[in-house]
Structure formats: C-alpha cells, structure tokens
Design a protein around this motif. Structure first.
Motif, PDB file in Angstrom:
ATOM      1  N   LEU A   1      -4.400   0.896 -11.548  1.00  0.00           N
ATOM      2  CA  LEU A   1      -3.232   0.066 -11.830  1.00  0.00           C
ATOM      3  C   LEU A   1      -3.160  -1.133 -10.902  1.00  0.00           C
ATOM      4  O   LEU A   1      -2.830  -2.252 -11.321  1.00  0.00           O
ATOM      5  CB  LEU A   1      -1.952   0.897 -11.701  1.00  0.00           C
ATOM      6  CG  LEU A   1      -1.588   1.789 -12.886  1.00  0.00           C
ATOM      7  CD1 LEU A   1      -0.439   2.712 -12.510  1.00  0.00           C
ATOM      8  CD2 LEU A   1      -1.216   0.938 -14.092  1.00  0.00           C
ATOM      9  N   PHE A   2      -3.475  -0.905  -9.626  1.00  0.00           N
ATOM     10  CA  PHE A   2      -3.410  -2.005  -8.673  1.00  0.00           C
ATOM     11  C   PHE A   2      -4.427  -3.082  -9.030  1.00  0.00           C
ATOM     12  O   PHE A   2      -4.119  -4.280  -9.021  1.00  0.00           O
ATOM     13  CB  PHE A   2      -3.646  -1.509  -7.251  1.00  0.00           C
ATOM     14  CG  PHE A   2      -3.408  -2.572  -6.213  1.00  0.00           C
ATOM     15  CD1 PHE A   2      -2.123  -2.863  -5.774  1.00  0.00           C
ATOM     16  CD2 PHE A   2      -4.461  -3.309  -5.697  1.00  0.00           C
ATOM     17  CE1 PHE A   2      -1.896  -3.869  -4.840  1.00  0.00           C
ATOM     18  CE2 PHE A   2      -4.249  -4.311  -4.757  1.00  0.00           C
ATOM     19  CZ  PHE A   2      -2.956  -4.586  -4.333  1.00  0.00           C
ATOM     20  N   CYS A   3      -5.650  -2.675  -9.344  1.00  0.00           N
ATOM     21  CA  CYS A   3      -6.671  -3.640  -9.736  1.00  0.00           C
ATOM     22  C   CYS A   3      -6.261  -4.367 -11.009  1.00  0.00           C
ATOM     23  O   CYS A   3      -6.498  -5.575 -11.143  1.00  0.00           O
ATOM     24  CB  CYS A   3      -8.006  -2.930  -9.947  1.00  0.00           C
ATOM     25  SG  CYS A   3      -9.379  -4.040 -10.335  1.00  0.00           S
ATOM     26  N   TYR A   4      -5.620  -3.670 -11.916  1.00  0.00           N
ATOM     27  CA  TYR A   4      -5.208  -4.247 -13.194  1.00  0.00           C
ATOM     28  C   TYR A   4      -4.162  -5.343 -13.013  1.00  0.00           C
ATOM     29  O   TYR A   4      -4.193  -6.370 -13.682  1.00  0.00           O
ATOM     30  CB  TYR A   4      -4.652  -3.133 -14.074  1.00  0.00           C
ATOM     31  CG  TYR A   4      -4.195  -3.570 -15.450  1.00  0.00           C
ATOM     32  CD1 TYR A   4      -5.087  -4.110 -16.359  1.00  0.00           C
ATOM     33  CD2 TYR A   4      -2.867  -3.415 -15.836  1.00  0.00           C
ATOM     34  CE1 TYR A   4      -4.678  -4.503 -17.627  1.00  0.00           C
ATOM     35  CE2 TYR A   4      -2.447  -3.790 -17.102  1.00  0.00           C
ATOM     36  CZ  TYR A   4      -3.353  -4.341 -17.994  1.00  0.00           C
ATOM     37  OH  TYR A   4      -2.944  -4.721 -19.247  1.00  0.00           O
ATOM     38  N   VAL A   5      -3.245  -5.141 -12.091  1.00  0.00           N
ATOM     39  CA  VAL A   5      -2.108  -6.047 -11.934  1.00  0.00           C
ATOM     40  C   VAL A   5      -2.355  -7.121 -10.883  1.00  0.00           C
ATOM     41  O   VAL A   5      -1.881  -8.245 -11.006  1.00  0.00           O
ATOM     42  CB  VAL A   5      -0.837  -5.231 -11.583  1.00  0.00           C
ATOM     43  CG1 VAL A   5       0.299  -6.149 -11.181  1.00  0.00           C
ATOM     44  CG2 VAL A   5      -0.438  -4.355 -12.755  1.00  0.00           C
ATOM     45  N   ASP A   6      -3.117  -6.801  -9.840  1.00  0.00           N
ATOM     46  CA  ASP A   6      -3.170  -7.657  -8.665  1.00  0.00           C
ATOM     47  C   ASP A   6      -4.272  -8.707  -8.748  1.00  0.00           C
ATOM     48  O   ASP A   6      -5.299  -8.500  -9.381  1.00  0.00           O
ATOM     49  CB  ASP A   6      -3.391  -6.792  -7.424  1.00  0.00           C
ATOM     50  CG  ASP A   6      -3.241  -7.560  -6.144  1.00  0.00           C
ATOM     51  OD1 ASP A   6      -2.140  -8.043  -5.877  1.00  0.00           O
ATOM     52  OD2 ASP A   6      -4.239  -7.697  -5.415  1.00  0.00           O
ATOM     53  N   LEU A   7      -4.055  -9.835  -8.052  1.00  0.00           N
ATOM     54  CA  LEU A   7      -5.041 -10.909  -7.967  1.00  0.00           C
ATOM     55  C   LEU A   7      -5.776 -10.869  -6.631  1.00  0.00           C
ATOM     56  O   LEU A   7      -5.802 -11.848  -5.884  1.00  0.00           O
ATOM     57  CB  LEU A   7      -4.357 -12.271  -8.132  1.00  0.00           C
ATOM     58  CG  LEU A   7      -3.987 -12.696  -9.550  1.00  0.00           C
ATOM     59  CD1 LEU A   7      -3.128 -13.949  -9.517  1.00  0.00           C
ATOM     60  CD2 LEU A   7      -5.232 -12.950 -10.371  1.00  0.00           C
ATOM     61  N   LEU A   8      -6.336  -9.734  -6.279  1.00  0.00           N
ATOM     62  CA  LEU A   8      -7.086  -9.584  -5.025  1.00  0.00           C
ATOM     63  C   LEU A   8      -6.251 -10.021  -3.816  1.00  0.00           C
ATOM     64  O   LEU A   8      -6.713 -10.779  -2.966  1.00  0.00           O
ATOM     65  CB  LEU A   8      -8.399 -10.372  -5.072  1.00  0.00           C
ATOM     66  CG  LEU A   8      -9.401 -10.099  -3.939  1.00  0.00           C
ATOM     67  CD1 LEU A   8      -9.926  -8.688  -3.992  1.00  0.00           C
ATOM     68  CD2 LEU A   8     -10.557 -11.085  -3.997  1.00  0.00           C
ATOM     69  N   THR A   9      -5.007  -9.570  -3.740  1.00  0.00           N
ATOM     70  CA  THR A   9      -4.188  -9.957  -2.593  1.00  0.00           C
ATOM     71  C   THR A   9      -4.424  -9.001  -1.423  1.00  0.00           C
ATOM     72  O   THR A   9      -5.109  -9.369  -0.471  1.00  0.00           O
ATOM     73  CB  THR A   9      -2.690 -10.001  -2.971  1.00  0.00           C
ATOM     74  OG1 THR A   9      -2.321  -8.752  -3.559  1.00  0.00           O
ATOM     75  CG2 THR A   9      -2.419 -11.117  -3.956  1.00  0.00           C
ATOM     76  N   THR A  10      -3.912  -7.783  -1.501  1.00  0.00           N
ATOM     77  CA  THR A  10      -4.040  -6.865  -0.360  1.00  0.00           C
ATOM     78  C   THR A  10      -4.456  -5.461  -0.814  1.00  0.00           C
ATOM     79  O   THR A  10      -3.726  -4.483  -0.605  1.00  0.00           O
ATOM     80  CB  THR A  10      -2.712  -6.778   0.408  1.00  0.00           C
ATOM     81  OG1 THR A  10      -1.665  -6.414  -0.519  1.00  0.00           O
ATOM     82  CG2 THR A  10      -2.370  -8.103   1.062  1.00  0.00           C
ATOM     83  N   PRO A  11      -5.635  -5.296  -1.413  1.00  0.00           N
ATOM     84  CA  PRO A  11      -6.044  -3.960  -1.883  1.00  0.00           C
ATOM     85  C   PRO A  11      -6.149  -2.921  -0.777  1.00  0.00           C
ATOM     86  O   PRO A  11      -5.960  -1.724  -1.036  1.00  0.00           O
ATOM     87  CB  PRO A  11      -7.420  -4.215  -2.511  1.00  0.00           C
ATOM     88  CG  PRO A  11      -7.450  -5.666  -2.808  1.00  0.00           C
ATOM     89  CD  PRO A  11      -6.612  -6.329  -1.756  1.00  0.00           C
ATOM     90  N   ALA A  12      -6.460  -3.352   0.441  1.00  0.00           N
ATOM     91  CA  ALA A  12      -6.646  -2.385   1.519  1.00  0.00           C
ATOM     92  C   ALA A  12      -5.357  -1.646   1.862  1.00  0.00           C
ATOM     93  O   ALA A  12      -5.403  -0.528   2.385  1.00  0.00           O
ATOM     94  CB  ALA A  12      -7.179  -3.089   2.764  1.00  0.00           C
ATOM     95  N   ILE A  13      -4.192  -2.240   1.572  1.00  0.00           N
ATOM     96  CA  ILE A  13      -2.927  -1.584   1.924  1.00  0.00           C
ATOM     97  C   ILE A  13      -2.677  -0.344   1.074  1.00  0.00           C
ATOM     98  O   ILE A  13      -2.480   0.751   1.622  1.00  0.00           O
ATOM     99  CB  ILE A  13      -1.758  -2.586   1.844  1.00  0.00           C
ATOM    100  CG1 ILE A  13      -1.923  -3.668   2.908  1.00  0.00           C
ATOM    101  CG2 ILE A  13      -0.419  -1.861   2.040  1.00  0.00           C
ATOM    102  CD1 ILE A  13      -0.872  -4.761   2.840  1.00  0.00           C
ATOM    103  N   PRO A  14      -2.684  -0.431  -0.268  1.00  0.00           N
ATOM    104  CA  PRO A  14      -2.508   0.809  -1.035  1.00  0.00           C
ATOM    105  C   PRO A  14      -3.669   1.775  -0.858  1.00  0.00           C
ATOM    106  O   PRO A  14      -3.482   2.997  -0.949  1.00  0.00           O
ATOM    107  CB  PRO A  14      -2.411   0.318  -2.481  1.00  0.00           C
ATOM    108  CG  PRO A  14      -3.090  -1.010  -2.484  1.00  0.00           C
ATOM    109  CD  PRO A  14      -2.773  -1.606  -1.141  1.00  0.00           C
ATOM    110  N   TRP A  15      -4.851   1.255  -0.607  1.00  0.00           N
ATOM    111  CA  TRP A  15      -6.024   2.101  -0.350  1.00  0.00           C
ATOM    112  C   TRP A  15      -5.765   2.983   0.877  1.00  0.00           C
ATOM    113  O   TRP A  15      -5.936   4.206   0.833  1.00  0.00           O
ATOM    114  CB  TRP A  15      -7.222   1.186  -0.145  1.00  0.00           C
ATOM    115  CG  TRP A  15      -8.556   1.831  -0.009  1.00  0.00           C
ATOM    116  CD1 TRP A  15      -8.863   3.161  -0.161  1.00  0.00           C
ATOM    117  CD2 TRP A  15      -9.789   1.174   0.308  1.00  0.00           C
ATOM    118  NE1 TRP A  15     -10.209   3.363   0.046  1.00  0.00           N
ATOM    119  CE2 TRP A  15     -10.800   2.165   0.327  1.00  0.00           C
ATOM    120  CE3 TRP A  15     -10.123  -0.153   0.564  1.00  0.00           C
ATOM    121  CZ2 TRP A  15     -12.128   1.857   0.611  1.00  0.00           C
ATOM    122  CZ3 TRP A  15     -11.454  -0.455   0.837  1.00  0.00           C
ATOM    123  CH2 TRP A  15     -12.447   0.539   0.856  1.00  0.00           C
ATOM    124  N   ALA A  16      -5.329   2.379   1.975  1.00  0.00           N
ATOM    125  CA  ALA A  16      -5.062   3.134   3.205  1.00  0.00           C
ATOM    126  C   ALA A  16      -3.867   4.065   3.048  1.00  0.00           C
ATOM    127  O   ALA A  16      -3.913   5.243   3.446  1.00  0.00           O
ATOM    128  CB  ALA A  16      -4.823   2.160   4.357  1.00  0.00           C
TER     129      ALA A  16
END
Length: 453
Positions: free
Chosen positions: A232-247
């Motif tokens: 869902l994050f990849c679907y919605v986001d424009l490569l802003t802060t993926p590391a935050i939900p990942w962590a």
C-alpha cells in the motif's frame, strides 16, 4: 515426519503471502483505472479556482515549522492523471499515467487544459495510487477540501495505529513509537502546505496498523500485515520516506511477539522476517508497476526509464549533493538537528525515557532485557541504511526525508520501554529469555502451530 510437515507449512505460508501480493497488484492497477475514469474537466475547473485563490503552489513555501513545505510534490500530485486526449481510454491512461508540469509550469498547463489542450507527458515510474483518492475529491470539492480530508485521514490513521500498537504492547510503548515522530518533525504542517505528504504519512500509520492488527491474531498474520502495508505504501507514495514504515512495522511485529511470549528467539525471528517481508513487498510492488508499463508501452522504453531513474536516485549528480559515502545520513542528521525547532527537546525526552525504561527492565527481568531491547530495535537500522543507499534522494529532499531521524529515535525509545513493561494481569506468561517467571503466553491460533520456530 515433523520436519517435512513443518517445511510444507512454511512453503504453503510463503505461497499464500505471494498470492496475496500478486493479487494486490491487479487490484491496484484496477483502482488506477477507476481513478482515471474520473473526468478531467471538473478537476481542471477546481484547479483554476485554486489558482485564482492562490492555493496552487508556489514551490518551496515556508511551512512555519522550521523547514520548507513540499508544495512541489503537491503540484505534481494534483496534476497526475491530467492532460490525456479525451478519447483515450481509462485503461491506457492508467498504464502511462499522464501528468502536467510541477509548480513551475503547472499554472500555465492548467490554464491550457481549460482551453482544451492535450499533453503527451507520462509518469509511470511511480504507482500514483493516490489518484483514487485525489481525483474524485478534486473533481467534487476542490483543492481546499482535499487538504482538509488529507489531514483528517492522517489523524484518523495515527489514532488507529496508536490504538493497535497499544493493544499489542502497552500505552508507554505506543506513545514512544509515535510521539517523537509527531513532535520531532513538520508533520502537523503538511495538511495546509503539502497535503501529498499527509497522504504519505497516513499510509505510514496504515502500515504499522496492519502489522499490529495482524500480530494480534498470529505471528504469520503479522508478517502478512507488513506485506500488505508495504504494498500500500509503495502504491500511494512518491518515494518520500519508505524507511519509516519499514522500520516501524518491523519493530511492531517483534515487539508484539516479545510482549506476548516473553521469548527473544521468536521475537527476533519474526521481527526479522517481517522487516525482510516489508522490503520484498515494497520492491515487488514497485517492479510490478514497471511490468504493467512495459506491457502497455513497450519493454525497451520502460527499461530506459527505470535505468535512468534508479541511477539518478542512488548516485546522480545534483547541485549541492555530495557523492561521499554516508553523506545522506550525515546531512539529514545535521539538517534535523539544526532546522527542526523541537529536535533538542525530542532527543532529551527520548534519552530520559530510554534510561528509565532500561533501569526498570533490569529490576523486572535482569540485564538480559537490555539485549532484548537491542534486538527488537534493530529494524531502526533500515533508516540510516536507506539514507546511505538512496544518497541522492536523501540529500535533495532533506526537508522531509529528515523525518527518518526522529522515527529511528522513536523505535529505539519504544524498545527500551517495551522491555520494562510488565505482562498484563489477564495473561499467563513464562519468561524464557531472562531470569524471572511471569504469567504464561496465550497460545498461538490454531492456524499457525506448524509455523512455530
């Protein structure tokens, strides 16, 4: 017989997760088509109103919370999906994702669209899943309404994620996981200056929510929640802060398992599995977007786009960007410390909470719990890892990528308070990683016994 049966259970579990992930890609693409079915005219009319009111752009206006706002991305988001020929099908538009210019040329493009112009620019290097949310609202209510609803979505998702983490751990852990992130960033400014960031932050919380909710059912479902949250994050986001939900998602799964079972081995194993699964899901979802693009627009064209984009984001030249190893990490820490007015307060508060948590942990479970805190906090390492690997992006976008710094602090603080927590009086647990006996863990669900480590 037990070992082959256990291996088969693992294989079935992996196949189920892979099936869910693959099915999601087709659902995602279908939603893009639905978003593109919304007519452009009412969107353009409302954007013209926003231009007249002065609420479209300009780029990089101050957010009044220490940094500049991300109005650049906001202008991109409202213009995504616009400019196609009226006769082009929604399916074709979803495949190539037309778009107008950013803030610099967006006003001119919107005015041209109002006169019937057509543009041939596409933007399918990202999913742009936000269009299922932004296009209908822009068409019905306009840009100001989209700001309000994006902020509302962010708040609702924050509260839901907080309650889910609290239900799997304790109130103190949930507060520690979210408060430094909220108080140590410009998050609260985003609805009025950069609503695209509000949408992104909302999905950060959704990723944590899904992981926590899943962990309350079983370890495996917790991993599955992380998989869906990453997609869902990849679907919605424009490569802003993926590391935050990942962590945060990796920590949440490890914390939930340890709090329920008081055993380090399964907590470490399932936390690591959730962290890896999040990354795999994010990567698969991103690549599947390119696969859809290649299917409709040609493989060679897509490969060229991917090669250029990946090369630039990892090590491309840009004014003021250093190619020195670790520059992305060092510069974001420095930017956060010097630009965010609350940085000093957040660090002080986190350090005090960590010390209190570690002292209580020794009193309640021995020094071994410090090791537990270290292990369950390891997902925080993906944040500096991301800064180093995606160095170009991390330096160009420090004004919002710096949020990873308080997010990492939040995970570390939450880990220290987790190991100080007493088990709930309604649950019987036996502590197997330290020295003391405490009430014993609730059994796993019947669907997962074969997946025990």
């Amino acid at each position: 017989m037990a070992r082959p049966r256990a291996r088969h259970a693992w294989v079935r579990a992996v196949l189920r997760a892979a099936g869910v992930l693959v099915a999601l890609q087709f659902v995602f693409f279908g939603l893009l088509v639905v978003g593109q079915a919304v007519p452009d005219k009412p969107i353009v009319d409302n954007l013209m109103t926003a231009i007249e009111h002065g609420t479209y752009g300009p780029s990089a206006i101050p957010d009044r919370m220490g940094t500049q706002s991300d109005t650049f991305t906001e202008c991109v988001v409202v213009g995504t999906g616009l400019g196609a020929h009226p006769e082009e099908s929604a399916l074709s538009r979803a495949a190539r994702m037309p778009r107008i210019d950013n803030c610099q040329g967006g006003v001119r493009d919107i005015q041209a669209l109002a006169q019937g112009a057509v543009f041939d620019t596409d933007y399918y290097k990202y999913w742009a899943g936000y269009t299922i949310f932004t296009r209908p609202i822009l068409a019905i209510a306009g840009m100001e309404a989209l700001r309000i609803l994006s902020g509302t979505l962010m708040i609702v998702c924050l509260v839901a994620a907080f309650l889910a983490v609290r239900a799997r751990t304790t109130t103190a852990v949930a507060v520690a996981l979210f408060l430094p992130f909220v108080a140590g960033s410009n998050l609260l400014s985003t609805p009025s200056t950069s609503f695209s960031q509000s949408i992104s932050i909302a999905v950060i919380f959704v990723s944590v929510l899904l992981t926590a909710w899943g962990a309350g059912r079983s370890r495996y479902t917790g991993v599955l929640g992380a998989v869906v949250g990453a997609a869902l994050f990849c679907y919605v986001d424009l490569l802003t802060t993926p590391a935050i939900p990942w962590a945060m998602s990796g920590f949440t799964l490890a914390a939930a398992v340890w709090f329920r079972e008081r055993s380090l081995k399964p907590a470490a194993m399932w936390g690591a599995l959730g962290t890896v699964a999040w990354a795999v899901s994010f990567g698969v979802t991103w690549v599947s977007r390119w696969a859809f693009g290649a299917a409709f627009l040609g493989l060679d064209r897509t490969i060229d786009m991917v090669r250029i984009n990946v090369g630039f984001r990892t090590s491309g030249n840009w004014a003021g960007v250093s190619d020195e190893f670790g520059a992305g990490l060092a510069r974001n820490i420095d930017f956060w410390w010097t630009s965010i007015p609350t940085a000093h307060l957040v660090v002080t508060g986190c350090l005090i909470a960590m010390v209190v948590g570690l002292v209580l942990a020794v009193r309640r479970g021995g020094v071994a719990r410090w090791g537990v805190a270290l292990v369950v906090s390891l997902p925080a390492a993906v944040i500096p890892f991301w800064y180093v690997v995606v160095s170009n992006h991390s330096q160009i976008h420090m004004f919002f990528v710096n949020r990873g710094v308080p997010a990492a602090l939040a995970v570390l603080t939450a880990a220290c308070l987790l190991v100080a927590a007493r088990p709930r009086s309604t649950e019987r647990r036996v502590e197997r990683d330290g020295t003391s006996e405490e009430p014993a863990a609730a059994p796993e669900t019947a669907s997962e016994p074969a997946l025990r480590p």
